[in-house]
Design a protein around this motif. Sequence first.
Motif, PDB file in Angstrom:
ATOM      1  N   UNK A  87       0.821  -1.102   0.033  1.00  0.00           N
ATOM      2  CA  UNK A  87      -0.197   0.014  -0.067  1.00  0.00           C
ATOM      3  C   UNK A  87       0.855   1.261   0.096  1.00  0.00           C
ATOM      4  N   UNK A  88       2.317   1.111   0.118  1.00  0.00           N
ATOM      5  CA  UNK A  88       3.022   2.127   0.234  1.00  0.00           C
ATOM      6  C   UNK A  88       3.998   2.173  -0.870  1.00  0.00           C
ATOM      7  N   UNK A  89       4.396   3.167  -1.500  1.00  0.00           N
ATOM      8  CA  UNK A  89       5.534   3.461  -2.394  1.00  0.00           C
ATOM      9  C   UNK A  89       6.684   4.363  -1.909  1.00  0.00           C
ATOM     10  N   UNK A  90       7.753   3.558  -2.033  1.00  0.00           N
ATOM     11  CA  UNK A  90       9.033   4.361  -1.526  1.00  0.00           C
ATOM     12  C   UNK A  90       9.673   5.035  -2.337  1.00  0.00           C
ATOM     13  N   UNK A  91      10.091   6.142  -1.865  1.00  0.00           N
ATOM     14  CA  UNK A  91      10.776   7.229  -2.763  1.00  0.00           C
ATOM     15  C   UNK A  91      12.232   6.635  -3.216  1.00  0.00           C
ATOM     16  N   UNK A  92      12.770   6.783  -4.265  1.00  0.00           N
ATOM     17  CA  UNK A  92      13.951   6.148  -4.920  1.00  0.00           C
ATOM     18  C   UNK A  92      15.081   7.334  -5.049  1.00  0.00           C
ATOM     19  N   UNK A  93      16.324   7.014  -4.441  1.00  0.00           N
ATOM     20  CA  UNK A  93      17.397   7.662  -4.785  1.00  0.00           C
ATOM     21  C   UNK A  93      18.388   6.822  -5.752  1.00  0.00           C
ATOM     22  N   UNK A  94      18.782   7.418  -6.868  1.00  0.00           N
ATOM     23  CA  UNK A  94      19.591   6.757  -7.595  1.00  0.00           C
ATOM     24  C   UNK A  94      20.987   6.570  -6.942  1.00  0.00           C
ATOM     25  N   UNK A  95      21.364   5.429  -7.609  1.00  0.00           N
ATOM     26  CA  UNK A  95      22.878   4.969  -6.895  1.00  0.00           C
ATOM     27  C   UNK A  95      23.945   5.888  -7.152  1.00  0.00           C
ATOM     28  N   UNK A  96      24.142   6.906  -7.952  1.00  0.00           N
ATOM     29  CA  UNK A  96      25.230   7.611  -8.228  1.00  0.00           C
ATOM     30  C   UNK A  96      25.232   8.965  -7.634  1.00  0.00           C
TER      31      UNK A  96
END
Length: 383
Positions: free
Chosen positions: A275-284
């Motif tokens: 039910x929750x969508x986490x925020x993505x931080x890119x690897x670089x």
Amino acid sequence: MQIPFHRPYITDEEINEVIDSLKKGWITMGKKTIDFESKFKDYIGSKNAIAVNSCTAGLHLALRAIGLKEGDEVIVPATTFVATAEVVNYFKAKPVLIDIEKDTHLIDASKIEEKITPKTKVIIPVHFSGQPADMDEILEIAKKYNLYFIEDAAHALPAWYKDKKIGTIGDLTAFSFYATKTLATGEGGMVTTEKDEWAEKIRILRLHGISKDAWKRYSKEGSWEYDVIENGYKYNTTDINSALGLAQLNKLEWMWKEREKIANLYNKAFTGCEELILYKVKEDRISSWHLYPLKLNIEALKIDRNQFIEELKNRGVGTSVHFIPLYRFSYYKNHFNYKVEDFLNSEWIFERVISLPIFPGMNLEEINYVIENVIDIVKKYKR
């Protein structure tokens, strides 16, 4: 329990710096501001740092420094705080909105080039929540079309893109020291740039276009005489604000680590919850974690985003929404021909996003209380 969306981290160090300014009797822009600029410049690794009274002022002066004119076009993300586009309107130029990425909320670099016209002069990416935008791709486009590149880094202190600190990559970068920011002076901002000519112009423009600032005029070596060489603004900061800035700068990376710990605890708790969508931080890149944006899978819930916020509010948890897309505001609807269908990702995110509390000084009990209540509301209203 009551947990605000934000609580500034103020200690005796900040209080004593402010008291020192008051006791010395110099409370407008003076020696502490000069010291703050110098230490900020050294921390960022930039050639110049110019203190102003807000990030908005910084962006305005940056556009003035590069010579933006009426009729020019400036590319900005569709979802950002209004200041990013507002400063473009000051020049009677046009903010050209670009949709954002679903997972990062950053300007979608792949959509920039199709919006470039002969009138395009500047690209202003926003490092949303403290995560740097796709700098390499944007720089390549700026170089290809001979455009200026001004970074809105209101959220991004400190942040790194491929081992480069934000504030050293674009033509000019504007930071915010507003009360909720990662370095808080109540109100305030800073502009960094490698170009001395732009830096000097901004220094003059921030204080009415006067050839000498007050500190120089009223020092022992100074004179009451001065010239006005530009049509400037009242955009200078004060030594009281800079006193706060000096103290905050000393603990900047510690505060960043504290926010990062909170983000990691949130991520661990919410991972696997459909039910929750986490925020993505890119690897670089490395985020400052100014914000913790959490999206709701509203198709899996019986309540919408606004109701979810009310549920948290009733349980004592303060939240916010970052941001209302620009094209939704009356001013932008009335003055520009934006079409909602051009910003499908922005719309999708806006219906779902909540910013949770994330600030240094937030204790484990408070963090767990936020987590427990988010999960409890999800369970209560799960479809």
